[in-house]
Scaffold this active site. Structure first.
Site: not given
Length: 259
Positions: A13, A15
């Site tokens: 991922d 953020d």
């Protein structure tokens, strides 16, 4: 538990894992650089459909994280791929920004508000009541309802903003039609990413900062899952869930030596 295979490819991922509140997580530039040096396939994933991979590449570059455009996989790309597989060369009424419209154009979709095959809802910072009303009427008229991701809020410098999941709930309430969500935690997001880098689930790890999206999605796609504590979920919160990540680490800096 059976012994897991060695990690040969990585999904991570963005953020909360590589960047947090507009700045790189300590160790993230080094981690990404080491991933690239290793030669192992990897993708950086995001549920945010606003930006194109090129936009995100530039954003990461400004933070000292250098990645090729092809190494970024968004919910907009996954949505476009899903629609192209389901109904090639179809039509869609889109609420969203360049990341989504560019991805749909790239797979041959025509964007229209005249009897579209789909209403596709993505992220935007300027949700329009007029556009939402149009979407409701088109769905009531028979258009299928797709949403890029189920996130109900998104971050901003001023605090949380309503995100696609919240707007989707409003449209669903008005139409009685629930959307099909393509992004995390739908494991389809992971499978489309795996296919993109020709990786196998048994030898791939997913790194994320959220138990309810990243870890759940990776688990359901058959991946090893690594939770980092630089974003949303805390170590204590992991005990509230009926499933667990394969591992919990403080940050991606702890994974550099494994690459």
């Amino acid at each position: 538990m059976s012994e897991r295979k060695a990690i040969e490819s990585w999904l991570t991922d963005m953020d909360g894992v590589l960047v947090h509140e507009g700045v790189p997580v300590p160790g993230a530039p080094e981690f990404v650089a080491k991933m690239q040096q290793s030669g192992k396939p990897f993708l950086i994933l995001t549920n945010n459909s606003i930006y194109t991979p090129r936009d995100l590449q530039a954003r990461l570059s400004r933070m000292g994280i250098e990645v090729p455009e092809r190494a970024i996989w968004t919910s907009a790309l996954a949505t476009a791929q899903f629609l192209a597989d389901q109904r090639p060369d179809g039509t869609a009424y889109v609420i969203g920004e360049a990341g989504l419209t560019t991805a749909l154009h790239a797979v041959g979709y025509v964007l229209t508000d005249y009897a579209p095959d789909y209403v596709v809802l993505g992220e935007t910072r300027t949700y329009s009541f007029e556009a939402i009303t149009k979407a409701i009427r088109l769905i009531n008229g028979g258009a299928r309802f797709i949403c890029t991701n189920p996130d109900v809020t998104g971050p901003s410098n001023a605090g949380d903003l309503p995100a696609a999941g919240s707007v989707a709930a409003m449209i669903s309430k008005a139409t009685g039609v629930d959307p099909y969500f393509v992004g995390k935690p739908n494991p389809m997001m992971m499978r489309s990413a795996l296919n993109t880098i020709e990786a196998h689930s048994e030898s791939t790890a997913m790194i994320g900062d959220r138990m309810d999206t990243d870890v759940l999605c990776g688990l359901e796609a058959g991946l090893q899952t690594i939770l980092v504590l630089t974003g949303i979920s805390t170590r204590a919160e992991t005990e509230r869930y009926p499933y667990r990540p394969s591992r919990i680490v403080d940050s991606v800096a702890d994974l550099i030596d494994e690459l």
